[in-house]
Structures are given as C-alpha cells and as structure tokens.
Design a protein around this motif. Sequence first.
Motif, mmCIF file in Angstrom:
data_model
loop_
_atom_site.group_PDB
_atom_site.id
_atom_site.type_symbol
_atom_site.label_atom_id
_atom_site.label_comp_id
_atom_site.label_asym_id
_atom_site.label_seq_id
_atom_site.Cartn_x
_atom_site.Cartn_y
_atom_site.Cartn_z
ATOM 1 N N LYS A 57 0.920 -0.907 -0.247
ATOM 2 C CA LYS A 57 0.160 0.137 -0.173
ATOM 3 C C LYS A 57 0.639 1.322 0.094
ATOM 4 O O LYS A 57 0.419 2.115 -0.523
ATOM 5 N N GLU A 58 2.023 1.191 0.621
ATOM 6 C CA GLU A 58 2.772 2.755 0.865
ATOM 7 C C GLU A 58 3.405 2.442 -0.393
ATOM 8 O O GLU A 58 3.742 4.057 -0.726
ATOM 9 N N THR A 59 4.081 1.865 -0.626
ATOM 10 C CA THR A 59 4.423 1.405 -2.869
ATOM 11 C C THR A 59 3.569 2.151 -3.138
ATOM 12 O O THR A 59 3.234 3.120 -4.546
ATOM 13 N N LEU A 60 2.238 2.053 -3.397
ATOM 14 C CA LEU A 60 1.823 2.440 -4.062
ATOM 15 C C LEU A 60 1.289 3.466 -3.870
ATOM 16 O O LEU A 60 1.451 4.829 -5.187
ATOM 17 N N GLU A 61 1.406 3.742 -2.635
ATOM 18 C CA GLU A 61 0.947 5.497 -2.534
ATOM 19 C C GLU A 61 2.421 6.777 -2.829
ATOM 20 O O GLU A 61 2.254 7.124 -3.131
ATOM 21 N N LYS A 62 2.782 5.754 -2.458
ATOM 22 C CA LYS A 62 5.129 6.466 -3.205
ATOM 23 C C LYS A 62 4.341 6.735 -4.612
ATOM 24 O O LYS A 62 5.354 7.768 -4.846
#
Length: 73
Positions: A57-62
């Motif tokens: 999820k954090e990767t997608l948001e980054k």
Amino acid sequence: MEKIIFQLEPLTCPSCIKKIETVLQRTAGVESAKVMFNSSKVKVELNEAEVRVEKLKETLEKLGYSVLSMKVS
C-alpha cells in the motif's frame, strides 16, 4: 500465498499500468501483480511471510496513487 485487491483512485493513463506492475513485481515477496485499468484495481499475489500488505500500500502511494480500499480474495 495470499491474494489482495487494491482499489485505487481512477487511473488516467495507460502508462500507469506498466509503472505499477513493474514496481510491484520487483518487490520481494510479490508473486504477480496485474492492473485492471478500466476498474482502477490492482490484483496482487504475495507471500505474506516475505512482504506485508501495508508495504505494498505504501509503495502504491509513493508512486502517487491513492489506495481507496483493500480486499483479501
């Protein structure tokens, strides 16, 4: 193996598909990643012992995509 579907904000360009799939597939623990452009969903198969869903999820948001919801399938 766990399967999860991320619902993203509406995708606006087809080049987003390649960008998302490439980054996720290079992430340790991800077996496969498939973007469905028309529905703005990302299906991911992962080894939960190697990678946490929160990290994805954090990767997608980054990458600049807002995750609206997540669903285990």
